[in-house]
Design a protein around this motif. Structure first.
Motif, PDB file in Angstrom:
ATOM      1  N   ALA A 173       0.710  -1.132   0.161  1.00 47.12           N
ATOM      2  CA  ALA A 173       0.066  -0.092  -0.006  1.00 47.12           C
ATOM      3  C   ALA A 173       1.018   1.377   0.010  1.00 47.12           C
ATOM      4  O   ALA A 173       0.383   2.323  -0.416  1.00 47.12           O
ATOM      5  CB  ALA A 173      -0.908  -0.061   1.203  1.00 47.12           C
ATOM      6  N   LYS A 174       2.146   1.249   0.409  1.00 47.47           N
ATOM      7  CA  LYS A 174       2.835   2.541   0.523  1.00 47.47           C
ATOM      8  C   LYS A 174       3.612   2.728  -0.822  1.00 47.47           C
ATOM      9  O   LYS A 174       4.255   3.667  -0.761  1.00 47.47           O
ATOM     10  CB  LYS A 174       3.935   2.086   1.570  1.00 47.47           C
ATOM     11  CG  LYS A 174       3.276   2.091   3.115  1.00 47.47           C
ATOM     12  CD  LYS A 174       4.478   1.838   4.156  1.00 47.47           C
ATOM     13  CE  LYS A 174       3.675   1.650   5.310  1.00 47.47           C
ATOM     14  NZ  LYS A 174       4.811   1.598   6.499  1.00 47.47           N
ATOM     15  N   LEU A 175       3.589   1.935  -1.717  1.00 47.05           N
ATOM     16  CA  LEU A 175       4.257   2.128  -3.112  1.00 47.05           C
ATOM     17  C   LEU A 175       3.221   2.932  -4.105  1.00 47.05           C
ATOM     18  O   LEU A 175       2.527   2.494  -4.700  1.00 47.05           O
ATOM     19  CB  LEU A 175       4.641   0.929  -3.728  1.00 47.05           C
ATOM     20  CG  LEU A 175       6.055   0.087  -3.211  1.00 47.05           C
ATOM     21  CD1 LEU A 175       6.189  -1.184  -3.883  1.00 47.05           C
ATOM     22  CD2 LEU A 175       7.097   1.014  -3.334  1.00 47.05           C
ATOM     23  N   LEU A 176       3.390   4.205  -3.805  1.00 51.56           N
ATOM     24  CA  LEU A 176       2.409   5.223  -4.815  1.00 51.56           C
ATOM     25  C   LEU A 176       2.979   5.287  -6.419  1.00 51.56           C
ATOM     26  O   LEU A 176       3.991   4.823  -6.481  1.00 51.56           O
ATOM     27  CB  LEU A 176       2.268   6.418  -4.148  1.00 51.56           C
ATOM     28  CG  LEU A 176       1.521   6.225  -2.628  1.00 51.56           C
ATOM     29  CD1 LEU A 176       1.313   7.602  -2.117  1.00 51.56           C
ATOM     30  CD2 LEU A 176       0.535   5.426  -2.499  1.00 51.56           C
ATOM     31  N   GLY A 177       2.221   6.108  -6.894  1.00 49.92           N
ATOM     32  CA  GLY A 177       2.876   6.416  -8.468  1.00 49.92           C
ATOM     33  C   GLY A 177       2.499   5.316  -9.404  1.00 49.92           C
ATOM     34  O   GLY A 177       1.506   4.622  -9.186  1.00 49.92           O
ATOM     35  N   ALA A 178       3.607   4.886  -9.900  1.00 53.30           N
ATOM     36  CA  ALA A 178       3.675   3.931 -10.849  1.00 53.30           C
ATOM     37  C   ALA A 178       4.872   3.049 -10.725  1.00 53.30           C
ATOM     38  O   ALA A 178       5.820   3.032 -11.673  1.00 53.30           O
ATOM     39  CB  ALA A 178       3.699   4.286 -12.478  1.00 53.30           C
ATOM     40  N   PRO A 179       4.911   2.240  -9.610  1.00 51.12           N
ATOM     41  CA  PRO A 179       6.047   1.428  -9.384  1.00 51.12           C
ATOM     42  C   PRO A 179       6.278   0.409 -10.387  1.00 51.12           C
ATOM     43  O   PRO A 179       5.246  -0.248 -11.229  1.00 51.12           O
ATOM     44  CB  PRO A 179       5.741   0.776  -7.877  1.00 51.12           C
ATOM     45  CG  PRO A 179       4.299   0.861  -7.927  1.00 51.12           C
ATOM     46  CD  PRO A 179       4.098   2.044  -8.372  1.00 51.12           C
ATOM     47  N   GLN A 180       7.613  -0.013 -10.539  1.00 50.52           N
ATOM     48  CA  GLN A 180       7.805  -1.155 -11.566  1.00 50.52           C
ATOM     49  C   GLN A 180       8.923  -2.071 -11.009  1.00 50.52           C
ATOM     50  O   GLN A 180       9.528  -1.559  -9.921  1.00 50.52           O
ATOM     51  CB  GLN A 180       8.547  -0.459 -12.687  1.00 50.52           C
ATOM     52  CG  GLN A 180       7.710   0.459 -13.603  1.00 50.52           C
ATOM     53  CD  GLN A 180       8.255   1.087 -14.728  1.00 50.52           C
ATOM     54  OE1 GLN A 180       9.573   1.033 -14.804  1.00 50.52           O
ATOM     55  NE2 GLN A 180       7.889   1.155 -15.770  1.00 50.52           N
ATOM     56  N   GLY A 181       8.904  -3.159 -11.572  1.00 50.40           N
ATOM     57  CA  GLY A 181       9.878  -4.127 -11.169  1.00 50.40           C
ATOM     58  C   GLY A 181       9.613  -5.029  -9.715  1.00 50.40           C
ATOM     59  O   GLY A 181      10.390  -5.680  -9.346  1.00 50.40           O
ATOM     60  N   PHE A 182       8.448  -4.889  -9.424  1.00 52.72           N
ATOM     61  CA  PHE A 182       8.040  -5.288  -7.888  1.00 52.72           C
ATOM     62  C   PHE A 182       7.362  -6.724  -8.162  1.00 52.72           C
ATOM     63  O   PHE A 182       7.168  -7.122  -9.472  1.00 52.72           O
ATOM     64  CB  PHE A 182       6.880  -4.457  -7.345  1.00 52.72           C
ATOM     65  CG  PHE A 182       5.776  -4.269  -8.006  1.00 52.72           C
ATOM     66  CD1 PHE A 182       4.759  -5.220  -7.943  1.00 52.72           C
ATOM     67  CD2 PHE A 182       5.696  -3.059  -8.820  1.00 52.72           C
ATOM     68  CE1 PHE A 182       3.373  -4.851  -8.820  1.00 52.72           C
ATOM     69  CE2 PHE A 182       4.656  -2.605  -9.516  1.00 52.72           C
ATOM     70  CZ  PHE A 182       3.289  -3.654  -9.396  1.00 52.72           C
ATOM     71  N   THR A 183       7.308  -7.680  -7.126  1.00 51.07           N
ATOM     72  CA  THR A 183       6.662  -9.056  -7.022  1.00 51.07           C
ATOM     73  C   THR A 183       5.447  -8.952  -6.538  1.00 51.07           C
ATOM     74  O   THR A 183       5.290  -8.336  -5.325  1.00 51.07           O
ATOM     75  CB  THR A 183       7.711  -9.926  -6.342  1.00 51.07           C
ATOM     76  OG1 THR A 183       8.973  -9.935  -7.111  1.00 51.07           O
ATOM     77  CG2 THR A 183       6.968 -11.337  -6.320  1.00 51.07           C
TER      78      THR A 183
END
Length: 552
Positions: A493-503
């Motif tokens: 929930a804390k990753l705002l914007g348009a994060p990339q490369g996550f699992t």
């Protein structure tokens, strides 16, 4: 002025008059007082019209607010002002968020559906009927085990949970059957919130009573000691459950402040359920109106994806246009601005936070449907911030229209409505995200990589075991309903914007054979939410004269 005060000062038309405007006769509705009605199901016999379907969705929600339902209502009222035959189709609010974090959920300002108080509270009793049906099944399961267990149902493998339409974290994990031999068979159990239940999904996906009964009968309640699935049909109680839902399945007719006909029916959450109002509600609107406006819960990564990949195959109709709601305030939060600083102009943060909106635009365009952005205007927004959003959208080939629907109602969305009317006429061929015969893991992979922007999916030990079991039972090619935080494109929930490369981490699956989809539980998402430190309920009251306050 607060939303509830605006609603209380409005003059509603008798529901019979609203029904007539919608093309319904008095014989086709069942009145619930002067301002609410159920639409009788024989309406399904009417021929399908060639009406246009407009889906309203949004960026990922933030504490700054987006106003998706407010824009939906304002857009409907604007089309009404342009002399178009229009109906709005919304979800019913759950008491969970009403009493918890959000307060009321019927739009806002001068773009609301009314009677606002009734809709937000007990309305026509649909939520209570669903809760009763769900818990009747739970009681029948435990009674079956206690009375001899002819089906050989393993109490450790009962997956049907009890429900309550309120946020109550203390009920997430419970033990039932304590107190001695006459109190039942002790086993671990738990509660979900009603709007996350399969009973809700079944009601919202059923096309008629026959389909409702078919879906109810297919519900898997648990497994035998030999690990074979046990269904409601096996228990022999399908008819009893259908009986409890005989009125709840009928769509509810209400109106906006501007007297535009609105259907409010079904209310699955989009983060832990499929997030769309009922198929019957949308079908009914399409039969009655030239333009149907509906919305899907939370951001486009959840509600809209589920509308497009789960609901439309059942509905038999795909959207003619998708409207994505965004605000300068929410984009500033996605750009790193604290909530306390949102009233200060920050064009740089708007541009940084635009990445979130941009991802949703590209996602919706990938379905090959025309897209329009609605910028829901707040009083502190500056011309420079709004112009920046329009500039960035234009660069991505999408027109962004400023809508001032909270303050002006339909008048504040006439330009938006005009743009939507142009876009719905565009020729396009809908392109689904995945093929119906793709395996579960392939479908999840496509959602994670194409919609969320993630790099890969990791399955926990339980999820891996379930994938093998589902293949054995023939459930491995059902649509997938992702249960994920609404606040981020990721499962954090804390990753705002348009994060990339996550699992994305899938910890468990829940088979929902009545709904005909499989729920994938990701991250730490809960199917029974908890209340915040200061619930909305703390500010609610009932005066001696019966006047409600604090319902936002």
């Amino acid at each position: 002025m607060k939303d509830i005060e605006i609603a209380q000062q409005s003059e509603m038309e008798p529901i019979v008059k609203v029904a007539k405007r919608a093309g319904l006769s008095e014989d086709e509705i069942e009145q619930y007082g002067n301002y609410k009605a159920k639409i009788k199901l024989p309406l399904a016999a009417r021929p399908q019209t060639k009406g246009k379907l407009i889906l309203v969705t949004a960026i990922n929600p933030t504490p700054a607010g987006e106003g998706k339902s407010t824009v939906t209502v304002g857009l409907g009222d604007a089309l009404n002002l342009l002399d178009k035959k229009v109906m709005i189709a919304l979800r019913e609010p759950s008491l969970g968020p009403v009493m918890g974090m959000k307060g009321g959920a019927t739009g806002g300002g001068y773009s609301q559906v009314v009677p606002m108080e009734d809709i937000n509270l007990h309305f026509t009793g649909d939520m209570h009927a669903l809760t009763a049906a769900n818990n009747t099944l739970a009681a029948l399961i435990d009674n079956h085990i206690y009375q001899g267990n002819k089906l050989n149902l393993d109490p450790r493998r009962v997956i049907w949970k009890r429900v309550l339409d309120i946020n109550d974290r203390a009920l997430r994990h419970v033990v039932v059957g304590l107190g001695g031999l006459t109190q039942g068979v002790p086993r671990e159990d738990g509660f979900d919130i009603t709007v996350a239940s399969e009973m809700m999904a079944v009601l919202c996906l059923a096309k008629d009573i026959a389909d409702l009964k078919k879906r109810l009968g297919q519900i898997v309640v648990g497994y035998t000691y030999d690990k074979e699935p046990v269904t409601v049909n096996d228990l022999g109680v399908t008819g009893a459950l259908a009986l409890l839902l005989k009125d709840a399945i009928k769509p509810n007719l209400v109106q906006t402040l501007a007297h535009t006909p609105a259907i409010v029916h079904g209310g699955p959450f989009a983060n832990i359920a499929h997030g769309c109002n009922s198929v019957l509600a949308t079908q009914t609107a399409l039969k009655l109106a030239d333009y149907t406006i509906t919305e899907a819960g939370f951001g486009a990564d959840l509600g809209a994806e589920k509308f497009l990949d789960i609901k439309t195959p059942v509905l038999g109709k795909t959207p003619d246009t998708i409207v994505i709601v965004a605000t300068a305030r929410a984009l500033k939060m996605n750009g790193g601005v604290l909530k306390t600083d949102l009233d200060q102009e920050n064009v740089t943060a708007v541009a940084e936070g635009y990445k979130n909106l941009q991802k949703h635009i590209k996602n919706m365009q990938s379905y090959n449907v025309p897209v329009v952005v609605a910028i829901n205007r707040f009083t502190a927004d500056t011309d420079a911030e709004l112009a920046k959003i329009q500039e960035l959208c234009q660069a991505d080939g999408v027109k962004a229209i400023i809508a001032n629907v909270w303050a002006e109602g339909g008048k504040g969305a006439v330009e938006l409505a005009t743009e939507v009317l142009a876009r719905v006429e565009e020729e396009h061929e809908f392109s689904p995200l995945y093929a119906s015969d793709d395996e579960l893991t392939v479908k999840i992979d496509k959602i994670v990589k194409n919609i969320y922007g993630g790099a890969k999916v990791e399955y926990g030990p339980k999820a891996k075991r379930q994938l093998k079991e589902f293949a054995k039972y023939g459930w491995d090619k059902l649509p997938v309903c992702m249960a994920k935080t609404q606040y981020s494109l990721s499962d954090n929930a804390k990753l705002l914007g348009a994060p990339q490369g996550f699992t994305i981490h899938v910890r468990e699956f829940v088979p929902k054979l009545g709904s005909q989809f499989v729920v994938a539980l990701t991250g730490n998402v809960m199917t029974m939410p908890g209340l915040p430190k200061v619930p909305a309920a703390d500010g609610m009251d009932l005066a001696d004269d019966g006047t409600i306050s604090g319902l936002y």
